[in-house]
Design an enzyme around this catalytic site. Structure first.
Site, PDB file in Angstrom:
ATOM      1  N   ARG A 183      45.391  29.341  41.595  1.00 48.92           N
ATOM      2  CA  ARG A 183      44.701  28.050  41.383  1.00 48.92           C
ATOM      3  C   ARG A 183      45.259  27.295  40.180  1.00 48.92           C
ATOM      4  O   ARG A 183      44.532  26.567  39.491  1.00 48.92           O
ATOM      5  CB  ARG A 183      43.190  28.232  41.224  1.00 48.92           C
ATOM      6  CG  ARG A 183      42.531  29.107  42.271  1.00 48.92           C
ATOM      7  CD  ARG A 183      42.835  28.653  43.673  1.00 48.92           C
ATOM      8  NE  ARG A 183      42.203  29.536  44.658  1.00 48.92           N
ATOM      9  CZ  ARG A 183      42.407  29.421  45.960  1.00 48.92           C
ATOM     10  NH1 ARG A 183      43.227  28.495  46.444  1.00 48.92           N
ATOM     11  NH2 ARG A 183      41.813  30.221  46.816  1.00 48.92           N
ATOM     12  N   ASN A 225      41.992  38.836  39.745  1.00 52.17           N
ATOM     13  CA  ASN A 225      42.508  39.606  40.879  1.00 52.17           C
ATOM     14  C   ASN A 225      43.644  40.429  40.273  1.00 52.17           C
ATOM     15  O   ASN A 225      44.791  40.017  40.226  1.00 52.17           O
ATOM     16  CB  ASN A 225      43.011  38.685  41.994  1.00 52.17           C
ATOM     17  CG  ASN A 225      41.842  37.976  42.669  1.00 52.17           C
ATOM     18  OD1 ASN A 225      40.725  38.501  42.730  1.00 52.17           O
ATOM     19  ND2 ASN A 225      42.074  36.774  43.159  1.00 52.17           N
ATOM     20  N   LYS A 302      36.668  41.961  37.619  1.00 45.51           N
ATOM     21  CA  LYS A 302      36.154  41.444  38.898  1.00 45.51           C
ATOM     22  C   LYS A 302      36.117  42.652  39.819  1.00 45.51           C
ATOM     23  O   LYS A 302      37.161  43.229  40.130  1.00 45.51           O
ATOM     24  CB  LYS A 302      37.094  40.371  39.428  1.00 45.51           C
ATOM     25  CG  LYS A 302      36.788  39.886  40.842  1.00 45.51           C
ATOM     26  CD  LYS A 302      37.736  38.741  41.254  1.00 45.51           C
ATOM     27  CE  LYS A 302      37.512  38.274  42.670  1.00 45.51           C
ATOM     28  NZ  LYS A 302      38.388  37.149  43.043  1.00 45.51           N
ATOM     29  N   GLU A 306      35.667  39.707  46.823  1.00 45.15           N
ATOM     30  CA  GLU A 306      36.866  39.197  47.489  1.00 45.15           C
ATOM     31  C   GLU A 306      37.955  40.260  47.589  1.00 45.15           C
ATOM     32  O   GLU A 306      39.120  40.025  47.256  1.00 45.15           O
ATOM     33  CB  GLU A 306      37.380  37.943  46.770  1.00 45.15           C
ATOM     34  CG  GLU A 306      36.357  36.816  46.779  1.00 45.15           C
ATOM     35  CD  GLU A 306      36.855  35.500  46.203  1.00 45.15           C
ATOM     36  OE1 GLU A 306      37.718  35.534  45.321  1.00 45.15           O
ATOM     37  OE2 GLU A 306      36.373  34.451  46.668  1.00 45.15           O
ATOM     38  N   ARG A 339      32.159  40.468  35.769  1.00 47.70           N
ATOM     39  CA  ARG A 339      31.890  39.209  36.476  1.00 47.70           C
ATOM     40  C   ARG A 339      30.781  39.370  37.520  1.00 47.70           C
ATOM     41  O   ARG A 339      30.700  40.389  38.208  1.00 47.70           O
ATOM     42  CB  ARG A 339      33.152  38.684  37.159  1.00 47.70           C
ATOM     43  CG  ARG A 339      34.139  38.150  36.152  1.00 47.70           C
ATOM     44  CD  ARG A 339      35.393  37.685  36.830  1.00 47.70           C
ATOM     45  NE  ARG A 339      35.404  36.275  37.127  1.00 47.70           N
ATOM     46  CZ  ARG A 339      35.763  35.764  38.305  1.00 47.70           C
ATOM     47  NH1 ARG A 339      36.072  36.537  39.323  1.00 47.70           N
ATOM     48  NH2 ARG A 339      35.802  34.459  38.479  1.00 47.70           N
ATOM     49  N   ASP A 379      30.697  28.412  43.822  1.00 46.70           N
ATOM     50  CA  ASP A 379      32.061  28.612  43.330  1.00 46.70           C
ATOM     51  C   ASP A 379      32.665  27.326  42.779  1.00 46.70           C
ATOM     52  O   ASP A 379      33.517  26.725  43.444  1.00 46.70           O
ATOM     53  CB  ASP A 379      32.926  29.155  44.485  1.00 46.70           C
ATOM     54  CG  ASP A 379      34.280  29.621  44.001  1.00 46.70           C
ATOM     55  OD1 ASP A 379      34.484  29.684  42.781  1.00 46.70           O
ATOM     56  OD2 ASP A 379      35.142  29.921  44.847  1.00 46.70           O
ATOM     57  N   GLU A 401      30.942  31.081  32.705  1.00 46.99           N
ATOM     58  CA  GLU A 401      32.329  30.886  33.154  1.00 46.99           C
ATOM     59  C   GLU A 401      32.448  29.501  33.771  1.00 46.99           C
ATOM     60  O   GLU A 401      31.852  29.214  34.803  1.00 46.99           O
ATOM     61  CB  GLU A 401      32.728  31.961  34.173  1.00 46.99           C
ATOM     62  CG  GLU A 401      34.153  31.808  34.676  1.00 46.99           C
ATOM     63  CD  GLU A 401      34.599  32.939  35.610  1.00 46.99           C
ATOM     64  OE1 GLU A 401      34.389  34.124  35.287  1.00 46.99           O
ATOM     65  OE2 GLU A 401      35.164  32.622  36.683  1.00 46.99           O
ATOM     66  N   GLU A 407      40.546  23.460  40.761  1.00 47.13           N
ATOM     67  CA  GLU A 407      40.676  23.993  42.120  1.00 47.13           C
ATOM     68  C   GLU A 407      39.951  23.114  43.145  1.00 47.13           C
ATOM     69  O   GLU A 407      40.490  22.815  44.204  1.00 47.13           O
ATOM     70  CB  GLU A 407      40.111  25.421  42.159  1.00 47.13           C
ATOM     71  CG  GLU A 407      40.108  26.034  43.547  1.00 47.13           C
ATOM     72  CD  GLU A 407      39.565  27.472  43.563  1.00 47.13           C
ATOM     73  OE1 GLU A 407      39.208  27.995  42.494  1.00 47.13           O
ATOM     74  OE2 GLU A 407      39.519  28.054  44.666  1.00 47.13           O
ATOM     75  N   HIS A 535      31.466  22.648  49.148  1.00 49.37           N
ATOM     76  CA  HIS A 535      32.356  23.573  49.845  1.00 49.37           C
ATOM     77  C   HIS A 535      32.834  23.019  51.194  1.00 49.37           C
ATOM     78  O   HIS A 535      32.797  23.708  52.217  1.00 49.37           O
ATOM     79  CB  HIS A 535      31.626  24.912  50.063  1.00 49.37           C
ATOM     80  CG  HIS A 535      32.542  26.106  50.054  1.00 49.37           C
ATOM     81  ND1 HIS A 535      33.385  26.384  51.103  1.00 49.37           N
ATOM     82  CD2 HIS A 535      32.752  27.083  49.145  1.00 49.37           C
ATOM     83  CE1 HIS A 535      34.060  27.492  50.833  1.00 49.37           C
ATOM     84  NE2 HIS A 535      33.702  27.927  49.650  1.00 49.37           N
TER      85      HIS A 535
HETATM   86  C1  GCV Z   1      40.638  34.507  41.192  1.00 48.72           C
HETATM   87  C2  GCV Z   1      37.493  31.492  44.119  1.00 48.72           C
HETATM   88  C3  GCV Z   1      38.957  31.183  44.091  1.00 48.72           C
HETATM   89  C4  GCV Z   1      39.788  32.456  43.952  1.00 48.72           C
HETATM   90  C5  GCV Z   1      39.322  33.170  42.669  1.00 48.72           C
HETATM   91  C6  GCV Z   1      37.835  33.476  42.818  1.00 48.72           C
HETATM   92  C7  GCV Z   1      37.273  34.145  41.581  1.00 48.72           C
HETATM   93  O1  GCV Z   1      37.178  32.171  45.290  1.00 48.72           O
HETATM   94  O2  GCV Z   1      39.326  30.486  45.247  1.00 48.72           O
HETATM   95  O3  GCV Z   1      41.131  32.096  43.862  1.00 48.72           O
HETATM   96  O4  GCV Z   1      40.052  34.340  42.460  1.00 48.72           O
HETATM   97  O5  GCV Z   1      37.138  32.275  43.009  1.00 48.72           O
HETATM   98  O6  GCV Z   1      36.701  33.443  40.776  1.00 48.72           O
HETATM   99  O7  GCV Z   1      37.408  35.347  41.448  1.00 48.72           O
END
Ligand code: GCV
Length: 714
Positions: A183, A225, A302, A306, A339, A379, A401, A407, A535
């Site tokens: 992002r 991630n 995290k 996801e 997180r 988000d 946060e 994004e 969204h």
């Molecule tokens: C780092 C959203 C973003 C993801 C991001 C995620 C997060 O889903 O699209 O790119 O991942 O948030 O905050 O962990």
């Protein structure tokens, strides 16, 4: 001969062009000479004999900064003295070093109350004093003072005392080890992992200066991630090199910890947080890190979100996972930022999931764990109501946060000043302990008496020459730091001082540019997601509108899940007759939003499915309100464009043209958002776009056919 001469002229031309280059690299630390002669005279007098006492890398940084500042701003070449002389006109240092040399100009107790990072700037006996308890406080004081000069304030009688309201003021980089940035819209990662630790890019120092100038005191270098490789000895050496650069500027480094690292780089068979071998592995790893980086800040994690591994893979809770890291970090005073961005698909509404998972764990986290919560429940959408976790976790410190990188806010091309959005969340009342329990007071620890407090901004920085790609995106980095230090500052003030330092002090420029900034967030909400839509962007890369999106395997990844448009109306029913997400808020909050007739328009479709004919507070029907708002958004951007074009004479050609071109793109993209969304929603409302508005010039099929396989930042 002639040839050589013309070559020389060409070289001189090129050099002078280069000297004047306004590429945005200097950010808000430009220190250009002050043109107002009488002010310049006064400042020169006041800085004729500057002294900075003390002796440390941080004090050297403070001296260098002051030297840079006054050389540029005042065009004088004062040497900075190391110790007091009766001729001194400006004296900075710690309480300890100054009280040795001069009678303190302020009460000692008042100074002690400023803590480890605060400072005072005081005029006494016609001398200016900057005094702090620590060297870093002195450096912050110097940056504050330089801000006063850069914004041309009267410095004849200063009485400023300030200390940060939040302890950890952080950037979170979503930077990968291969230098891509998740992002990110400003080029590659600024961390050149390949050349580290031996090659120290000058940018690292300027990054530290910029952060320190707004009080940012920590940076999470890697993407949430996460990649376990960052925890290998080879990479920890690189991290240590960065930590060494940042240390004099008061900036601690943090890393993201991949939960499965014990398996991936440790050769273990499990990452179960209750397994003794795993726990020992993390303890050893943490010890290894502190050996290299004695002031390492800790981990951001995290987990079970996801696709990231986490404690639930072993049927353990988030608290089990976080506490394992907490135990390893505790002997070194490190912290865990865990997180809360989770949405496991088990519940009937993504809005509710973070609360459902974390509320039952309140009180179960170790004292060096802080739960990091995104500002809203979904988000980082253009507008979200505050996350219901704020106000619901009296026994757990909560960090805020925010996302600086845009994004969902127009990515690299839209001028969107985010401070009004941050302030909207910070000033929302959770009613946790009765009226006035704002989100800001939850995160600054004052509601529940926590000293572990944090605010983080997902970085918008990259390798682009101007750091953030859009010249105005720098303002969001700046605003995060300023608000983390003092969340009571207004968006107006922050915009003004940023503009004065970054562009010009001329009020004719500042007043108009400030207006452009202040209207930009609302404009974007209007042309993207008015009346509480959320969204509805394109899948995957999130660039552009796609309210029709309905092809992803998880329902809550699809735009149609969020707007629920049908023949009867539009919006997500989160009242008691729907998913009842509203019940996650205190009654005083939910009652504000639970009735579709009294709910604020800006949140209406967040909480209600209402008919296309629903009467809005404006008296318009919902459909007409959508048409009105989408058009108002586009009109405001056109107005911003017009206002900017009128500022040409106040701005250097490079940045003027850059912003002008970007605003042209923004107008096009705002129009695209408006047309695509209205045409799509019209397939349900079956109502006309009122004739007084510009009508879409393309069909819905055209907008639906657009593809962006190489959109950045994915
Ligand atoms: C780092 C959203 C973003 C993801 C991001 C995620 C997060 O889903 O699209 O790119 O991942 O948030 O905050 O962990």
């Amino acid at each position: 001969m002639l040839h050589r001469k013309s070559l020389l002229v060409l070289c001189i031309l090129l050099i002078s062009q280069f000297a004047l280059a306004e590429d945005g690299y200097r950010l808000w630390l430009r220190y250009d000479k002050i043109s107002n002669a009488s002010l310049l005279g006064k400042y020169r007098q006041q800085l004729a004999v500057p002294v900075i006492t003390g002796n440390s890398a941080t004090i050297t940084a403070a001296k260098d900064e002051l030297k840079n500042g006054i050389t540029g701003l005042l065009n004088i070449n004062s040497g900075i003295l190391n110790s007091y002389t009766s001729k001194a006109t400006f004296i900075a240092g710690t309480l300890a070093t100054i009280s040795n040399q001069y009678k303190l100009p302020v009460e000692k107790n008042a100074l002690l109350g400023l803590g480890d990072e605060g400072f005072t700037i005081t005029t006494k006996d016609q001398k200016i004093f900057i005094i702090a308890n620590t060297d870093i406080g002195v450096l912050y004081g110097i940056f504050h003072f330089l801000r006063l000069l850069q914004t041309q304030q009267d410095i004849t009688a200063l009485h400023i005392s300030t200390s940060p309201k939040i302890k950890y003021r952080l950037l979170n980089h979503w930077d990968n080890l291969n230098r891509t940035v998740e992002r990110g819209y400003a080029g590659a990662s600024i961390w050149d992992w390949h050349k580290l630790p031996d090659y120290i890019d000058k940018r690292y120092i300027d990054y530290a200066r910029a952060n320190a100038s707004v009080g940012i005191n920590g940076t999470v270098l890697t993407n949430v991630n996460a990649n376990a490789t960052i925890l290998t000895p080879q990479y920890l050496d690189k991290v240590a090199a960065l930590a060494n650069v940042f240390r004099p500027y008061g900036i601690k480094v943090f890393l993201t910890a991949r939960f499965s690292a014990p398996i991936e780089i440790g050769g273990l068979k499990t990452a179960d947080p209750l397994n003794d071998t795993v726990r020992q592995w993390w303890k050893d790893k943490v010890k290894e890190i502190y050996k290299l980086i004695p002031d390492f800040g800790g981990f951001l994690v995290k987990a079970n979100s996801e696709g990231q591994p986490g404690p639930q893979d072993y049927h353990r809770t988030h608290a089990d996972g976080a506490n394992m890291f907490a135990d390893a970090l505790q002997p070194f005073k490190g912290i865990v930022m865990w997180r809360a961005f989770v949405y496991s698909q088990l519940s009937n509404d993504r809005f509710k999931q973070a609360y459902e998972e974390f509320k039952p764990l309140d009180g179960q986290f170790k004292s060096n764990v802080i739960l990091q919560v995104k500002n809203g429940p979904i988000d980082f959408q253009p507008r979200e109501p505050f996350s219901p976790l704020f106000g619901a976790m009296p026994h757990t410190p909560l960090a805020m946060e925010f996302q600086l990188t845009q994004e969902y806010l127009g990515q690299g091309t839209h001028l969107v000043y985010e401070a009004p959005m941050f302030k909207e969340t910070l000033e929302s009342d959770t009613y946790e302990k009765g009226k006035g329990s704002t989100v800001a007071k939850v995160i600054d620890g004052s509601i529940n008496n926590f000293s572990l407090t944090a605010i983080a901004g997902v970085s918008n920085i990259g390798s682009d020459i101007n750091w953030c790609s859009h010249p105005f995106a720098q303002a969001n980095w700046y605003a995060l730091g300023r608000l983390a230090w003092d969340h009571t500052l207004s968006s107006e003030q922050i915009a003004k001082e940023w503009l004065q330092q970054t562009f010009s002090n001329d009020p004719a420029f500042v007043n108009i540019a400030q207006k452009i900034m202040l209207q930009s967030h609302e404009a974007m909400v209007n042309y993207m997601t008015p009346v509480g839509l959320a969204h509805i962007m394109y899948n995957g890369h999130h660039y552009g509108p796609m309210p029709w999106g309905n092809t992803l395997p998880r329902p809550d990844w699809n735009p149609v899940y969020y707007h629920k448009a049908d023949a009867a109306g539009i919006g997500f029913n989160r009242t008691a007759t729907g998913t009842d997400a509203l019940s996650e808020y205190k009654q005083d909050v939910s009652s504000l939003w639970s009735d579709s007739n009294t709910c604020a328009d800006k949140y209406l479709l967040w909480f209600h499915h209402v008919s296309w004919n629903h009467t809005m507070h404006s008296g318009r029907s919902l459909w007409n309100e959508l048409c009105y708002k989408y058009n108002a958004g586009v009109d405001t951007v056109k107005y911003m464009q017009q206002q900017w074009n009128g500022l040409q004479k106040y701005v250097d050609a490079e940045r003027f043209t850059e912003v002008k071109q970007l605003l042209n793109i923004q107008v096009k993209e705002a129009t695209w958002w408006r047309n695509a969304c209205l045409l799509y929603f019209q397939t349900f409302s079956k109502l006309p776009i009122p004739a007084n508005y510009e009508q879409p010039d393309k069909t819905l099929e055209y907008y639906q056919s657009l593809r962006f396989p190489y959109a950045p930042g994915n």
